[in-house]
Write an enzyme that holds these catalytic residues in place. Structure first.
Site, PDB file in Angstrom:
ATOM      1  N   GLY A  54       0.841  -1.187   0.000  1.00 59.76           N
ATOM      2  CA  GLY A  54       0.000   0.000   0.000  1.00 59.76           C
ATOM      3  C   GLY A  54       0.877   1.237   0.000  1.00 59.76           C
ATOM      4  N   GLN A  59       2.784   9.996   1.106  1.00 61.93           N
ATOM      5  CA  GLN A  59       4.053   9.332   1.398  1.00 61.93           C
ATOM      6  C   GLN A  59       5.118   9.662   0.355  1.00 61.93           C
ATOM      7  OE1 GLN A  59       2.214   5.254   2.260  1.00 61.93           O
ATOM      8  NE2 GLN A  59       4.134   5.218   3.423  1.00 61.93           N
ATOM      9  N   CYS A 101       5.552  -0.095   7.804  1.00 56.71           N
ATOM     10  CA  CYS A 101       5.235   1.060   6.969  1.00 56.71           C
ATOM     11  C   CYS A 101       6.475   1.477   6.192  1.00 56.71           C
ATOM     12  CB  CYS A 101       4.753   2.213   7.852  1.00 56.71           C
ATOM     13  SG  CYS A 101       4.329   3.707   6.938  1.00 56.71           S
ATOM     14  N   LEU A 102       6.286   1.799   4.918  1.00 50.98           N
ATOM     15  CA  LEU A 102       7.400   2.222   4.079  1.00 50.98           C
ATOM     16  C   LEU A 102       8.012   3.536   4.563  1.00 50.98           C
ATOM     17  CD1 LEU A 102       5.873   1.350   0.581  1.00 50.98           C
ATOM     18  CD2 LEU A 102       7.456  -0.022   1.961  1.00 50.98           C
ATOM     19  N   HIS A 143      -4.940   1.440   7.267  1.00 51.16           N
ATOM     20  CA  HIS A 143      -3.585   1.985   7.398  1.00 51.16           C
ATOM     21  C   HIS A 143      -3.386   3.163   6.439  1.00 51.16           C
ATOM     22  CE1 HIS A 143       0.891   1.540   7.996  1.00 51.16           C
ATOM     23  NE2 HIS A 143       0.880   2.107   6.810  1.00 51.16           N
ATOM     24  N   GLU A 144      -3.788   2.980   5.174  1.00 49.58           N
ATOM     25  CA  GLU A 144      -3.586   4.030   4.164  1.00 49.58           C
ATOM     26  C   GLU A 144      -4.479   5.247   4.426  1.00 49.58           C
ATOM     27  OE1 GLU A 144      -0.977   3.889   2.419  1.00 49.58           O
ATOM     28  OE2 GLU A 144      -0.601   1.778   2.818  1.00 49.58           O
ATOM     29  N   HIS A 147      -2.950   7.319   6.989  1.00 51.64           N
ATOM     30  CA  HIS A 147      -1.900   8.163   6.393  1.00 51.64           C
ATOM     31  C   HIS A 147      -2.500   9.462   5.862  1.00 51.64           C
ATOM     32  CE1 HIS A 147       2.093   6.518   6.341  1.00 51.64           C
ATOM     33  NE2 HIS A 147       1.670   5.331   5.949  1.00 51.64           N
TER      34      HIS A 147
END
Length: 173
Positions: A54, A59, A101-102, A143-144, A147
């Site tokens: 994702g 991000q 998480c990235l 999660h996204e 963000h």
């Protein structure tokens, strides 16, 4: 589209500050179909290179509500690109699931999330969509969307750990 985009990380104070801001609605009138397709393809490339499932627009430095996700399924993978997502319904009792998480490399955590959700938004052509999600997909969507609301998983995690700490725990059992 700028092909030199990188994933924002929390160890950079400017990038962390940007990640902690709530994003603006995506304005379809400012982009044509070609630009939207380029954006999706670029995000997909960045996400795959980082081994993610994702990626939200903020991000990589865009201040608008949009994310992509690609989830493994029985017969391959299912790809999603959702613009202006909104959680319509949360169902079930929260369950603890592991997240990474990235934007937060080498830290994982246990985060309570709803097992089923309904998300509304728009597809790449600006057409309304509604998706009922459960399991990993529901987890990734939450999660996204967090963000896009300026929230990071470490703020919701019951505990966080690094991969080497997990190895140590497993060896001590």
């Amino acid at each position: 589209m700028n092909n030199n985009l990188k994933i924002f990380k929390i160890d950079n104070p400017k990038e962390k500050s940007f990640l902690n801001q709530k994003t603006q609605d995506f304005d379809f009138s400012k982009f044509n179909n070609k630009q939207i397709t380029e954006l999706i393809n670029l995000m997909k490339k960045i996400m795959k290179k980082a081994n993610g499932i994702g990626l939200s627009a903020n991000q990589i430095g865009f201040n608008f509500r949009m994310f992509i996700a690609e989830i493994p399924e029985k017969d391959g993978k299912k790809f999603y690109a959702i613009f202006n997502p909104k959680i319509e319904k949360l169902e079930g009792e929260k369950i603890d699931l592991e997240e990474g998480c990235l934007s937060i490399p080498n830290i994982y955590g246990t985060v309570p999330r709803y097992p089923k959700i309904t998300v509304s938004g728009f597809n790449r052509y600006g057409k309304p969509i509604k998706i009922k999600a459960w399991g990993l997909l529901a987890h990734v969507f939450q999660h996204e969307i967090d963000h896009l609301d300026g929230k990071l998983f470490i703020e919701k995690a019951k505990k966080t750990y690094k991969p080497e700490e997990l190895k140590n725990l497993n060896q001590n059992e």
